[in-house]
Design an enzyme around this catalytic site. Structure first.
Site, mmCIF file in Angstrom:
data_model
loop_
_atom_site.group_PDB
_atom_site.id
_atom_site.type_symbol
_atom_site.label_atom_id
_atom_site.label_comp_id
_atom_site.label_asym_id
_atom_site.label_seq_id
_atom_site.Cartn_x
_atom_site.Cartn_y
_atom_site.Cartn_z
ATOM 1 N N SER A 9 1.145 6.345 13.556
ATOM 2 C CA SER A 9 0.879 6.438 12.120
ATOM 3 C C SER A 9 -0.531 6.976 11.926
ATOM 4 O O SER A 9 -1.408 6.760 12.783
ATOM 5 C CB SER A 9 0.998 5.056 11.458
ATOM 6 O OG SER A 9 0.502 5.088 10.125
ATOM 7 N N TYR B 6 -1.674 -3.624 11.663
ATOM 8 C CA TYR B 6 -0.768 -2.473 11.767
ATOM 9 C C TYR B 6 -1.520 -1.269 12.332
ATOM 10 O O TYR B 6 -1.068 -0.625 13.284
ATOM 11 C CB TYR B 6 -0.190 -2.151 10.388
ATOM 12 C CG TYR B 6 0.750 -0.969 10.371
ATOM 13 C CD1 TYR B 6 2.073 -1.099 10.775
ATOM 14 C CD2 TYR B 6 0.325 0.286 9.929
ATOM 15 C CE1 TYR B 6 2.946 -0.023 10.754
ATOM 16 C CE2 TYR B 6 1.182 1.372 9.904
ATOM 17 C CZ TYR B 6 2.494 1.216 10.316
ATOM 18 O OH TYR B 6 3.346 2.296 10.295
#
Length: 246
Positions: free
Chosen positions: A136, A149
């Site tokens: 990501s 995350y």
């Protein structure tokens, strides 16, 4: 060479969002695909004659052993591994409890690490294998989406670089793909907030969020023999976000 004809492919988390689009793309390009997810009973897809599903949790040690054994018995090798499983809990850092951030690491990072390690012998058997890890842009930039995350995604990017060097002698390429905001069930709660969406679009030169198939296309390319000299790269699928200045 612009195909994945007869490639043996494993996609984790292949039933929703980006994973589902990756599955469709690979099937359209002629691959044989095995997808794993916690729930597959309601999953339906066209071009499914070369599709196999296996229900289970990749963060479970026994399931990972079962998965590895199935691929070994069915195919005897693995040409492409797409590590796509991921989840998030969006909070300020101080608001996480230990169980929450440990679970994020277990699902996003540790399960990926173990699956990749366990499949090394079968990837080596391919003689021309590709591992694509879905990371990501949160692994590179602060997206206000929760530090754990981003931490897991940064680790995935770095693991991909290390393995690209370590596994090159075995003819295994390893790359990561880092999406920006893509319209999926995982981002729905964020994109439904008008103020947040406005900020996202303002940061994106293409002035829109991405679609899952736009991520799937680069994953498919990295899996192809046509990408045979590309390894150790982190490719951002971000509508230009990462290069935007003023």
């Amino acid at each position: 060479m612009w195909s994945l004809q007869n490639k043996k492919v494993l996609v984790t988390g292949g039933t929703k969002g980006i994973g589902q689009s990756i599955t469709k793309e690979f099937l359209e390009l002629g691959a044989e695909v095995l997808i794993v997810a916690r729930s597959v009973k309601n999953f339906k897809i066209d071009n499914s004659s070369k599709l196999t599903t296996l229900e289970g949790d990749v963060s479970d040690t026994e399931f990972r052993k079962k998965l590895t054994q199935k691929v070994k018995e069915d195919w005897g090798k693995l040409d492409v591994l797409v590590n796509n499983v991921g989840t998030n809990v969006r909070k300020k850092f101080i608001d996480y409890n230990e169980a929450e951030y440990r679970q994020l690491f277990e699902v996003n990072l540790f399960s990926l690490t173990e699956i990749t390690r366990q499949f090394f012998p079968l990837l080596k058997e391919s003689g021309n294998a590709s591992v694509v890890n879905i990371a990501s842009v949160a692994g590179t930039f602060d997206l206000q989406t929760g530090p754990p995350y981003g931490m897991t995604k940064a680790a995935i990017i770095q693991l991909s670089r290390h393995l690209a060097a370590e596994w090159a002698p075995f003819h295994i390429r390893v790359n990561s793909v880092s999406p920006w905001y893509i319209e999926t069930p995982l981002t729905e709660s964020v994109l439904s907030q008008p103020d947040r969406l406005e900020k996202i679009l303002a940061r994106t030169p293409m002035a829109r969020v991405g679609q899952p198939e736009e991520v799937a296309s680069i994953v498919a390319f990295l899996a192809m023999d046509k990408a045979s000299y590309i390894t150790g790269q982190n490719i951002m699928v971000d509508g230009g976000m990462s290069i935007k200045g003023l």
